[in-house]
Design a protein around this motif. Structure first.
Motif, PDB file in Angstrom:
ATOM      1  N   ARG A   1       0.796  -1.236   0.000  1.00  0.00           N
ATOM      2  CA  ARG A   1       0.000   0.000   0.000  1.00  0.00           C
ATOM      3  C   ARG A   1       0.829   1.287   0.000  1.00  0.00           C
ATOM      4  O   ARG A   1       0.326   2.324  -0.430  1.00  0.00           O
ATOM      5  N   ASP A   2       2.052   1.235   0.504  1.00  0.00           N
ATOM      6  CA  ASP A   2       2.849   2.459   0.649  1.00  0.00           C
ATOM      7  C   ASP A   2       3.242   2.989  -0.730  1.00  0.00           C
ATOM      8  O   ASP A   2       3.905   2.302  -1.495  1.00  0.00           O
ATOM      9  N   ARG A   3       2.831   4.217  -1.044  1.00  0.00           N
ATOM     10  CA  ARG A   3       3.078   4.769  -2.369  1.00  0.00           C
ATOM     11  C   ARG A   3       4.552   5.062  -2.612  1.00  0.00           C
ATOM     12  O   ARG A   3       4.962   5.340  -3.744  1.00  0.00           O
ATOM     13  N   ARG A   4       5.361   5.042  -1.547  1.00  0.00           N
ATOM     14  CA  ARG A   4       6.804   5.232  -1.739  1.00  0.00           C
ATOM     15  C   ARG A   4       7.488   3.948  -2.190  1.00  0.00           C
ATOM     16  O   ARG A   4       8.666   3.958  -2.538  1.00  0.00           O
ATOM     17  N   LEU A   5       6.749   2.847  -2.149  1.00  0.00           N
ATOM     18  CA  LEU A   5       7.246   1.556  -2.619  1.00  0.00           C
ATOM     19  C   LEU A   5       6.499   1.224  -3.906  1.00  0.00           C
ATOM     20  O   LEU A   5       5.312   0.910  -3.882  1.00  0.00           O
ATOM     21  N   GLY A   6       7.175   1.351  -5.033  1.00  0.00           N
ATOM     22  CA  GLY A   6       6.492   1.244  -6.319  1.00  0.00           C
ATOM     23  C   GLY A   6       6.915   0.027  -7.118  1.00  0.00           C
ATOM     24  O   GLY A   6       7.895  -0.656  -6.795  1.00  0.00           O
ATOM     25  N   ARG A   7       6.150  -0.247  -8.168  1.00  0.00           N
ATOM     26  CA  ARG A   7       6.539  -1.253  -9.152  1.00  0.00           C
ATOM     27  C   ARG A   7       7.363  -0.512 -10.200  1.00  0.00           C
ATOM     28  O   ARG A   7       6.819   0.212 -11.044  1.00  0.00           O
ATOM     29  N   ILE A   8       8.653  -0.653 -10.127  1.00  0.00           N
ATOM     30  CA  ILE A   8       9.555   0.060 -11.030  1.00  0.00           C
ATOM     31  C   ILE A   8      10.160  -0.972 -11.981  1.00  0.00           C
ATOM     32  O   ILE A   8      11.054  -1.722 -11.603  1.00  0.00           O
ATOM     33  N   TRP A   9       9.648  -1.021 -13.200  1.00  0.00           N
ATOM     34  CA  TRP A   9      10.132  -2.028 -14.137  1.00  0.00           C
ATOM     35  C   TRP A   9      11.479  -1.617 -14.726  1.00  0.00           C
ATOM     36  O   TRP A   9      11.666  -0.483 -15.161  1.00  0.00           O
ATOM     37  N   ARG A  10      12.421  -2.550 -14.728  1.00  0.00           N
ATOM     38  CA  ARG A  10      13.693  -2.372 -15.433  1.00  0.00           C
ATOM     39  C   ARG A  10      13.835  -3.531 -16.399  1.00  0.00           C
ATOM     40  O   ARG A  10      13.699  -4.695 -16.005  1.00  0.00           O
ATOM     41  N   ASP A  11      14.094  -3.206 -17.664  1.00  0.00           N
ATOM     42  CA  ASP A  11      14.210  -4.251 -18.670  1.00  0.00           C
ATOM     43  C   ASP A  11      15.258  -5.281 -18.282  1.00  0.00           C
ATOM     44  O   ASP A  11      16.327  -4.923 -17.752  1.00  0.00           O
ATOM     45  N   ARG A  12      14.952  -6.546 -18.543  1.00  0.00           N
ATOM     46  CA  ARG A  12      15.939  -7.608 -18.351  1.00  0.00           C
ATOM     47  C   ARG A  12      17.064  -7.412 -19.356  1.00  0.00           C
ATOM     48  O   ARG A  12      16.834  -7.087 -20.519  1.00  0.00           O
ATOM     49  N   GLU A  13      18.274  -7.636 -18.893  1.00  0.00           N
ATOM     50  CA  GLU A  13      19.451  -7.473 -19.752  1.00  0.00           C
ATOM     51  C   GLU A  13      20.035  -8.847 -20.095  1.00  0.00           C
ATOM     52  O   GLU A  13      19.942  -9.772 -19.297  1.00  0.00           O
ATOM     53  N   PRO A  14      20.664  -8.976 -21.292  1.00  0.00           N
ATOM     54  CA  PRO A  14      20.759  -7.961 -22.351  1.00  0.00           C
ATOM     55  C   PRO A  14      19.414  -7.749 -23.041  1.00  0.00           C
ATOM     56  O   PRO A  14      18.689  -8.714 -23.314  1.00  0.00           O
ATOM     57  N   ALA A  15      19.091  -6.502 -23.321  1.00  0.00           N
ATOM     58  CA  ALA A  15      17.773  -6.136 -23.830  1.00  0.00           C
ATOM     59  C   ALA A  15      17.451  -6.847 -25.142  1.00  0.00           C
ATOM     60  O   ALA A  15      16.306  -7.231 -25.381  1.00  0.00           O
TER      61      ALA A  15
ATOM     62  N   ARG B   1      18.207  -9.768 -25.995  1.00  0.00           N
ATOM     63  CA  ARG B   1      17.852 -11.168 -25.754  1.00  0.00           C
ATOM     64  C   ARG B   1      16.414 -11.295 -25.242  1.00  0.00           C
ATOM     65  O   ARG B   1      15.759 -12.309 -25.446  1.00  0.00           O
ATOM     66  N   PHE B   2      15.912 -10.268 -24.554  1.00  0.00           N
ATOM     67  CA  PHE B   2      14.601 -10.344 -23.909  1.00  0.00           C
ATOM     68  C   PHE B   2      13.632  -9.309 -24.471  1.00  0.00           C
ATOM     69  O   PHE B   2      12.838  -8.726 -23.734  1.00  0.00           O
ATOM     70  N   GLY B   3      13.666  -9.094 -25.777  1.00  0.00           N
ATOM     71  CA  GLY B   3      12.850  -8.047 -26.383  1.00  0.00           C
ATOM     72  C   GLY B   3      11.363  -8.202 -26.121  1.00  0.00           C
ATOM     73  O   GLY B   3      10.694  -7.255 -25.695  1.00  0.00           O
TER      74      GLY B   3
END
Length: 408
Positions: A55-69, A71-73
């Motif tokens: 619930r805490d808005r300071r804790l977010g779902r921050i997506w970072r692309d899997r690397e190498p990009a 390979r995981f397009g």
């Protein structure tokens, strides 16, 4: 942060994968939030702290692309555009659009059809078992029904429906820890094939719309948004939404069905209680979700330093809510290791909480009530045929096989 202390819980331990709840209890007794060196994140074990993570808005779902990009397009594409990986304002816009499409009565439209399908599947199992032979309820029903329901919801042609579950199975294995290269390659292949298939389906619905959810997602507009570019879903968002509905929607339902039926078979007094009082079914579903959660771990990332359960989650660090542990917290649930189908109140958090509360929860409840209702209605006796086989993954908790003898 580094530490020489042993991890609070070993997710690679086969005993923990088989039954994590004793390890959760030991960890909860130590501290509500603990650092895990091997995973490189904080773990929240208690109901209060896991709820705060969600619930805490300071804790977010921050997506970072899997690397190498490169390979995981496709895998990155279907997560970068997913409502589950977004925060407001993007999350708000996308959820409003999806909710608008869902609000057209899709869940209630499907309810009678889902109930009839559940009865047909159970009847097929009963004929094969006839009170003598064990049949796999997982393959014969738990896996069949939710995929069929999502496919019907989206308007996927019958001939294409067998494609869906293998794609989903391959993709969700990427959420586990300790993955092999082969698992990662299979997930990317499945994502690419799924995306290509859905682009074709979306193109068909643009040309010839129907009453299915894909047609409505193609056409839905957000009247609260003035910028035309933001007024409807992009094609990538639409494709991703369909994949998320299948992956999240059916995986949870399959695993609640399997885990829940096993719990009933191992607690014959509660199974008899439910047979004697079918009106208990909605409450029973909530308890089965609490008792053995289909999703055990959900990560968030701190956008600033956050104090949580006596620990400081530093900006950029990850923290995971352990949903199964929270659902067995004795501070919230009396006798938490007991299965009590009449438990009320039951603030289980298997569907999540806060802005990321599961958008498909109403549909999942319809499916689960239909599944367990049909099992009770069409049989006089259910018993375990031989020991079940559990899947070897921790995060998404479920069975690989559940052999049951069904008596007409």
């Amino acid at each position: 942060m580094t530490s020489t202390a042993p991890p609070p819980i070993d997710l690679a331990d086969p005993a923990v994968v088989a039954d994590p709840y004793p390890a959760f209890a030991r960890a909860r007794a130590q501290a509500p939030v603990q650092w895990h060196d091997g995973l490189g994140l904080w773990l929240a074990f208690t109901h209060a702290e896991a709820g705060a993570v969600l619930r805490d808005r300071r804790l977010g779902r921050i997506w970072r692309d899997r690397e190498p990009a490169e390979r995981f397009g496709s895998f990155n594409l279907i997560h970068r555009n997913a409502i589950l990986e977004m925060e407001p304002p993007d999350h708000t816009r996308l959820r409003r659009l999806i909710s608008t499409a869902f609000a057209r009565g899709h869940v209630e439209r499907l309810r009678p059809w889902v109930q009839e399908l559940a009865r047909e599947l159970v009847d097929g199992l009963v004929v094969r078992s006839a009170g003598r032979e064990p049949v796999d309820v997982l393959a014969g029903m738990a896996e069949e029904l939710p995929v069929a329901v999502i496919a019907e919801l989206l308007g996927v042609p019958h001939a294409d429906r067998p494609l869906l579950r293998p794609w989903s199975n391959a993709i969700v294995k990427m959420y586990e820890y300790g993955r092999t290269t082969a698992v990662e390659d299979a997930a990317e292949r499945a994502a690419a094939e799924f995306v290509a298939y859905l682009r074709g389906l979306v193109a068909d619905r643009r040309r010839a719309p129907g009453e299915d959810l894909v047609s409505h997602l193609v056409s839905v507009r957000d009247d609260s948004v003035t910028a035309p570019a933001q007024a409807q879903l992009t094609e990538d968002e639409l494709v991703t939404t369909c994949i998320l509905l299948l992956n999240a929607g059916h995986e949870a339902t399959v695993n609640v069905s399997g885990n829940g039926l096993l719990a009933l078979l191992e607690h014959p007094d509660q199974l008899a209680r439910l047979r004697a009082d079918p009106d208990l079914l909605p409450t029973a579903i909530e308890e089965l979700m609490r008792f053995d959660s289909p999703l055990q771990l959900f990560e968030r990332t701190a956008t600033e330093d956050v104090e949580l359960g006596g620990a400081t989650v530093a900006r950029g660090q990850k923290v995971a809510a352990l949903l199964g542990s929270a659902n067995r917290d004795p501070a919230v649930f009396a006798d938490p290791d007991a299965l009590d189908l009449g438990r009320s109140p039951n603030p289980q958090i298997s569907f999540g909480a806060g802005v990321h509360f599961c958008i498909g929860a109403p549909l999942a409840r319809v499916e689960l009530q239909a599944t367990f209702g049909a099992l009770l209605e069409r049989t006089s006796r259910l018993e375990l045929g031989r020991p079940p086989r559990r899947r070897p993954e921790f995060v998404i908790r479920g069975l690989a096989e559940l052999p049951v003898v069904l008596t007409p």
